[in-house]
Structures are given as structure tokens and as C-alpha cells.
Design an enzyme around this catalytic site. Structure first.
Site, PDB file in Angstrom:
ATOM      1  N   THR A 155       8.993  16.536  10.240  1.00 58.86           N
ATOM      2  CA  THR A 155       8.438  17.462  11.229  1.00 58.86           C
ATOM      3  C   THR A 155       7.290  18.144  10.495  1.00 58.86           C
ATOM      4  O   THR A 155       7.374  18.351   9.271  1.00 58.86           O
ATOM      5  CB  THR A 155       9.476  18.515  11.709  1.00 58.86           C
ATOM      6  OG1 THR A 155       9.887  19.284  10.577  1.00 58.86           O
ATOM      7  CG2 THR A 155      10.692  17.864  12.361  1.00 58.86           C
ATOM      8  N   HIS A 156       6.221  18.431  11.196  1.00 57.73           N
ATOM      9  CA  HIS A 156       5.003  18.998  10.578  1.00 57.73           C
ATOM     10  C   HIS A 156       4.466  18.073   9.482  1.00 57.73           C
ATOM     11  O   HIS A 156       3.819  18.539   8.539  1.00 57.73           O
ATOM     12  CB  HIS A 156       5.261  20.382   9.977  1.00 57.73           C
ATOM     13  CG  HIS A 156       5.991  21.317  10.889  1.00 57.73           C
ATOM     14  ND1 HIS A 156       5.356  22.130  11.796  1.00 57.73           N
ATOM     15  CD2 HIS A 156       7.327  21.546  11.052  1.00 57.73           C
ATOM     16  CE1 HIS A 156       6.274  22.844  12.468  1.00 57.73           C
ATOM     17  NE2 HIS A 156       7.461  22.480  12.046  1.00 57.73           N
ATOM     18  N   SER A 277     -12.537  -5.280   2.957  1.00 60.23           N
ATOM     19  CA  SER A 277     -13.764  -4.482   2.895  1.00 60.23           C
ATOM     20  C   SER A 277     -14.878  -5.367   2.370  1.00 60.23           C
ATOM     21  O   SER A 277     -14.638  -6.279   1.568  1.00 60.23           O
ATOM     22  CB  SER A 277     -13.547  -3.295   1.972  1.00 60.23           C
ATOM     23  OG  SER A 277     -14.774  -2.851   1.459  1.00 60.23           O
ATOM     24  N   LYS A 283      -9.198  -3.776  -0.884  1.00 55.83           N
ATOM     25  CA  LYS A 283      -8.833  -3.178   0.397  1.00 55.83           C
ATOM     26  C   LYS A 283      -8.141  -4.137   1.364  1.00 55.83           C
ATOM     27  O   LYS A 283      -8.450  -5.328   1.404  1.00 55.83           O
ATOM     28  CB  LYS A 283     -10.081  -2.604   1.099  1.00 55.83           C
ATOM     29  CG  LYS A 283     -10.697  -1.410   0.420  1.00 55.83           C
ATOM     30  CD  LYS A 283      -9.809  -0.164   0.434  1.00 55.83           C
ATOM     31  CE  LYS A 283      -9.791   0.537   1.767  1.00 55.83           C
ATOM     32  NZ  LYS A 283     -11.066   1.109   2.136  1.00 55.83           N
ATOM     33  N   GLU A 290      -6.338   1.108  13.958  1.00 57.83           N
ATOM     34  CA  GLU A 290      -7.425   2.084  14.113  1.00 57.83           C
ATOM     35  C   GLU A 290      -8.194   1.847  15.407  1.00 57.83           C
ATOM     36  O   GLU A 290      -8.574   2.792  16.114  1.00 57.83           O
ATOM     37  CB  GLU A 290      -8.373   2.011  12.927  1.00 57.83           C
ATOM     38  CG  GLU A 290      -7.747   2.518  11.638  1.00 57.83           C
ATOM     39  CD  GLU A 290      -8.630   2.234  10.440  1.00 57.83           C
ATOM     40  OE1 GLU A 290      -9.482   3.064  10.121  1.00 57.83           O
ATOM     41  OE2 GLU A 290      -8.492   1.155   9.841  1.00 57.83           O
TER      42      GLU A 290
END
Ligand code: ARG
Length: 458
Positions: A155-156, A277, A283, A290
Site C-alpha cells: 500500500t502506498h 535499446s 537493455k 508502456e
């Protein structure tokens, strides 16, 4: 080009005005539904004696020919036509002569376009429902794999309590199940026929709207002709449902992105659903997630555009409404792509259960269980909560975790403590005790998986 509607005016318009006015570059997508709708209309006109049976048969044959030729590529869309409805009627009239001109009796493009769009979207919704179900299957399969894999629940975005990965995934399954049901409900309300409302006021011809509606598989007819031609609630409702669905995919994407970072590494996405990448050789980017997150904004935009387009329109049809189509087509295409890519990404991801457990071992996520143990041994919850917090502070000071803090230290804080406290704060035990319905224990998660499968009837 001379317009089919030339009459009051000579039909010659400015080229720029023509281009601006024309919608065929996007509404040609409706061709199949437009033609099917017209066939039912011709059949109704024939059955009601508004045209002869022979004329109706000629129209239906001619329309079938146009459809076949469009499907085979023998006929291509004439982009100088105003819209798909004009194009089909024009080709039909070229082919059939005078009979072709009878098709548009007792209808208007206003009820025609509303009909086409409803028919088109009800098919698309059915497809989106299937794609949502396929994603649900992929999620439940992974939940099965990860039903005992312990990780921190947050949470948070702070470690909170231990949960299982299966439990986490099934939360998304519940969201998508609601999305599926919302779409089915939207389809049901959409499946109402506007044909026969004509321009706005109904018609003087002895039409049979229910005959046409039944032929085209509608459950009902729109009960008010002004509403029938100007109602675009079905677009707004679908766009709302798609926006909610995308919001869910976007939240899920955010977690997939976090989980596949080196900081978390709870999952490894398959090479097939990641990109590299152009400059950094190490990468492996979660581009699919996304992009889904990014495209969510676009679907919200389509919803906002539709609501805004409609908000000031007087009854009945206004040309503004031609703007309904691009947004709704865009949202439908976007959601279909996102669902398919998302399903592939989820189905092929690998769970890194060791990393999940390692993360669960730090962060004191069993502190609530420690407090619960004290409650079980007679302490009021608030006192237990306080002692548990003090023990966490002590662990941090000593560089230990609750599992490694010696019993002697526990006893400095309360005489109640004995060896059994260590069983209570064991992570697997913490999870296994949460047997409440909907909870995180393996059996509770299994029940959730069974429920979703039942709902999917698989
Ligand atoms: N292309 C138009 C649309 O998409 C068809 C309806 C045209 N009706 C009219 N009265 N001009 O809305």
C-alpha cells in the site's frame, strides 16, 4: 460530381467543401453492415408491397453483387463519394438502373447510418469480449503457476503484508471480468434498431420496422424516431467501457513495468514482447506495457471527444454526428490491439519467485501478524500494535528482521513471548492463515481461480 441529392441545388459544390464534408475515407469500414442493412430494407419494402417482390429481389441480388465485388477486390471504394451509403446506392443504380433508385424509399441516411454503426459496433464488441476472455485465461493460467509464490503486497508502494503472486494477478482478473460484463451489457442496450425512424419523424409508407429489426438480429426497435436517429449513447457507453478497460490495462502495465525493473525483478518478460535499446546493449525494455499505458490516454480522448461533440446538439440529426465514427473506430482498434499484445506478454512472462520471496523477507511485512499473535495471547490490539512497532524499530537498529531477532529481545518488550511467535511470523504461515474468502491463502486464491473459470465457462 453530380450529387444523388441534387435537386433544390444543382449539386455542384466546392472541391474543398466536398473533401471537408465527405466521410467515405473512414466510414467505408461500414460497407458490409450497410449492404446487409439495405438487403433487409429491400426485403421489407417488398414484403409490405411498397415495391414489388420482383424489384425487391433485384435489389437484394444487386446488393449481394456489390458486396461480393467489394470483398473480392473487383470493386474499390470511390473516395470522391460523400459517404459509404451514397457509394453503395450509386453503384447499385449504375448496375440496376431505375430499380436501384427505389432502395432509398422510406428511409434516410440518418436512420441508415445509425443502423450501420450499431451493427458494426455490436460485432466489434463481441470480438472485444472474446479478446478480454482470452486475456483472462492467460491471467488465470499464470495465477495458477504463482498461487504459492510469496511477495510483498503493497500500500502506498510500501511493503505492507505478504501475499501470493496468484492473489495479485487475480485482482486484475476480477477487474477484467467486470469489463467483460459491462461490454456485454453495453452490447445488449446497443442492439436496438433505429431503421425506419427515417429522417426524424417516421414515415407515411406502411413500413414494418419490426420485420427489419428481426431480420438483422436486433432485440428491439428504438421507440422514438427523433431519439432513434440522434442517439449516440451506444458510442459513449462503449467508449466509457473501453476507457475503464484501458484504465485497468494501464494499471497492470505500470506493475509489469515495475516488476520487470532490476529494482524489483519479480518477472522476466519474454524476448518476444520486449525491445532493446539502440545504444545501451544491456537493455530489455517493457515497451508493450508502456505503449498500452500510453494508448490509454488516447481512448480517454476518444470518449471526451464524443461527449463534447454531443453535448450541445439539438434534436435530431446534425452533421456534427459524423464525427462519432473516427473516435469510436480508433478506440475499438486500439483496445483490440492492446488486448492481444497484453495477452501475449502475460502468457509468456516468467515468474522470478526467488526475488519475490527475497523482497518479502525484508520490510517487516509480518509485523501485523506479530501484533495478531499478541492479541491471541490476550493483549488489546492497540498495545500489541505498539509493541510490534517497537520491535520493528529495534530490528532496524540492530540490523535484524523479526525472524532473526532473539527471543530474549522479544521478552524485553513483553513477558508473553515464547518460541511459538516464530511460527506465527513465518511468511508461509502468514499467507496460509489468510483463508478469508477473497484472501491471499493458496486455497482462497484457488477458489478465486475456480470462480473466474466458471464465469468464463472454461
Ligand atoms: N455521413 C453521414 C454521417 O456519418 C451520414 C448521414 C448523413 N445525413 C445527412 N442528413 N446529411 O453522419
Amino acid at each position: 460530381m453530380a450529387k444523388l441529392w441534387a435537386g433544390r441545388t444543382d449539386g455542384t459544390t466546392d472541391q474543398l467543401a466536398d473533401d471537408f464534408n465527405s466521410s467515405i475515407r473512414f466510414d467505408h469500414k461500414l460497407y458490409r453492415h450497410d449492404i446487409t442493412g439495405s438487403m433487409a430494407h429491400a426485403a421489407m419494402l417488398g414484403a409490405q408491397g411498397i415495391i414489388t417482390k420482383d424489384e425487391a429481389a433485384q435489389l437484394i441480388d444487386g446488393l449481394q453483387g456489390v458486396l461480393d465485388d467489394l470483398e473480392s477486390g473487383a470493386l474499390t471504394f470511390d473516395m470522391t463519394c460523400e459517404d459509404i451509403h451514397m457509394f453503395v446506392e450509386q453503384v447499385l443504380t449504375e448496375r440496376l438502373g431505375a430499380v436501384g433508385k427505389k432502395l432509398h424509399t422510406a428511409r434516410s441516411r440518418n436512420d441508415q447510418v445509425a443502423l450501420d454503426l450499431r451493427m458494426y459496433l455490436r460485432d466489434e464488441v463481441a470480438e472485444i469480449i472474446t479478446l478480454t476472455e482470452e486475456l483472462l485465461e492467460a491471467i488465470t493460467a499464470q495465477a495458477e503457476i504463482g498461487k504459492a509464490a510469496i511477495l510483498p503486497g503493497y500500500t502506498h508502494l510500501q511493503r505492507a503484508q505478504p501475499i501470493t503472486f496468484g492473489h495479485h494477478l487475480m485482482a486484475y482478473a476480477m477487474m477484467l471480468l467486470r469489463d467483460r460484463d459491462r461490454l456485454a451489457d453495453c452490447r445488449r442496450r446497443m442492439n436496438c434498431s433505429p431503421i425506419g425512424c427515417c429522417a426524424l419523424a417516421g414515415t407515411t409508407y406502411p413500413t414494418d420496422r419490426r420485420f427489419e429489426a428481426a431480420q438483422l438480429g436486433f432485440d428491439d426497435i428504438c421507440r422514438n424516431s427523433l431519439d432513434g436517429v440522434s442517439d449516440r449513447d451506444f458510442c459513449v457507453e462503449l467508449l466509457s467501457d473501453l476507457s475503464i478497460l484501458m484504465m485497468h490495462l494501464s494499471r497492470f502495465s505500470e506493475e509489469v513495468i515495475l516488476w520487470s525493473s532490476w529494482e524489483f525483478k519479480f518477472i522476466e518478460l519474454s524476448d518476444a514482447f520486449t525491445t532493446g535499446s539502440s545504444i545501451m546493449p544491456q537493455k530489455k525494455n517493457p515497451d508493450m506495457a508502456e505503449l498500452v499505458r500510453g494508448k490509454t490516454g488516447r481512448v480517454y480522448g476518444d470518449l471526451m471527444a464524443a461527449l463534447t461533440m454531443l453535448k450541445g446538439l439539438p434534436l435530431a440529426y446534425n452533421k456534427d454526428m459524423q464525427e462519432d465514427k473516427e473516435g469510436v473506430f480508433d478506440a475499438v482498434e486500439t483496445v483490440k490491439m492492446c488486448l492481444q499484445v497484453f495477452t501475449g506478454m502475460i502468457a509468456t512472462m516468467r515468474l522470478c519467485t526467488d526475488n519475490m520471496r527475497r523482497a518479502a523477507q525484508t520490510g517487516f511485512i509480518n509485523a501485523t501478524d506479530l501484533a495478531d499473535w499478541m492479541v491471541a495471547h490476550g493483549l488489546p490490539f492497540r498495545d500489541a500494535y505498539k509493541i510490534s512497532g517497537q520491535l520493528v524499530a529495534r530490528c532496524i537498529a540492530d540490523g535484524l528482521v523479526l525472524e532473526t531477532l532473539p527471543l530474549s529481545v522479544y521478552r524485553e518488550y513483553s513477558e508473553l513471548f515464547d518460541e511459538s511467535v516464530f511460527e506465527a511470523i513465518d511468511l508461509d504461515a502468514c499467507v496460509e492463515r489468510r483463508i478469508s474468502e477473497g484472501g491471499t491463502s493458496v486455497s482462497s486464491v484457488e477458489a478465486q481461480i475456480t470462480y473466474v473459470k466458471e464465469m468464463l465457462a472454461i
